[in-house]
Design a protein around this motif. Structure first.
Motif, PDB file in Angstrom:
ATOM      1  N   VAL A 178       2.217   1.686  -3.573  1.00 24.93           N
ATOM      2  CA  VAL A 178       1.176   2.160  -4.484  1.00 24.93           C
ATOM      3  C   VAL A 178       0.855   3.629  -4.210  1.00 24.93           C
ATOM      4  O   VAL A 178       0.667   4.418  -5.147  1.00 24.93           O
ATOM      5  N   ALA A 179       0.825   4.026  -2.961  1.00 25.86           N
ATOM      6  CA  ALA A 179       0.560   5.422  -2.620  1.00 25.86           C
ATOM      7  C   ALA A 179       1.676   6.331  -3.141  1.00 25.86           C
ATOM      8  O   ALA A 179       1.422   7.427  -3.638  1.00 25.86           O
ATOM      9  N   THR A 180       2.921   5.859  -3.033  1.00 25.45           N
ATOM     10  CA  THR A 180       4.053   6.643  -3.535  1.00 25.45           C
ATOM     11  C   THR A 180       3.978   6.795  -5.052  1.00 25.45           C
ATOM     12  O   THR A 180       4.198   7.890  -5.583  1.00 25.45           O
ATOM     13  N   SER A 236       1.285   6.644  -6.944  1.00 21.97           N
ATOM     14  CA  SER A 236       0.152   7.481  -7.334  1.00 21.97           C
ATOM     15  C   SER A 236       0.417   8.957  -7.029  1.00 21.97           C
ATOM     16  O   SER A 236      -0.079   9.836  -7.731  1.00 21.97           O
ATOM     17  N   ALA A 237       1.181   9.253  -5.985  1.00 20.87           N
ATOM     18  CA  ALA A 237       1.469  10.641  -5.632  1.00 20.87           C
ATOM     19  C   ALA A 237       2.497  11.260  -6.574  1.00 20.87           C
ATOM     20  O   ALA A 237       2.411  12.436  -6.911  1.00 20.87           O
ATOM     21  N   LEU A 272       0.823  -1.210   0.000  1.00 20.37           N
ATOM     22  CA  LEU A 272       0.000   0.000   0.000  1.00 20.37           C
ATOM     23  C   LEU A 272       0.859   1.263   0.000  1.00 20.37           C
ATOM     24  O   LEU A 272       0.534   2.241  -0.672  1.00 20.37           O
ATOM     25  N   GLY A 273       1.959   1.254   0.738  1.00 22.52           N
ATOM     26  CA  GLY A 273       2.873   2.389   0.731  1.00 22.52           C
ATOM     27  C   GLY A 273       3.503   2.609  -0.631  1.00 22.52           C
ATOM     28  O   GLY A 273       3.648   3.743  -1.097  1.00 22.52           O
TER      29      GLY A 273
END
Length: 47
Positions: free
Chosen positions: A14-16, A18-19, A11-12
């Motif tokens: 994927v968040a990185t 996407s950001a 999740l970390g």
């Protein structure tokens, strides 16, 4: 590794992505301003 640690890491990641992945660099144009007054022109010694 336990499943919860793997899930948090995924999740970390994927968040990185996407950001940071979707940003595009803004294009800008620099325009030199025109002078307000004209420069003096040499017309002779006593004219």
């Amino acid at each position: 590794m336990s499943k919860s640690i793997q899930l948090l890491a995924m999740l970390g990641f994927v968040a990185t992505l996407s950001a940071c992945g979707g940003q595009q660099e803004e294009e800008y144009v620099v325009v030199d301003p025109e002078p307000v007054t004209a420069e003096p022109v040499y017309t002779g010694k006593y004219k």
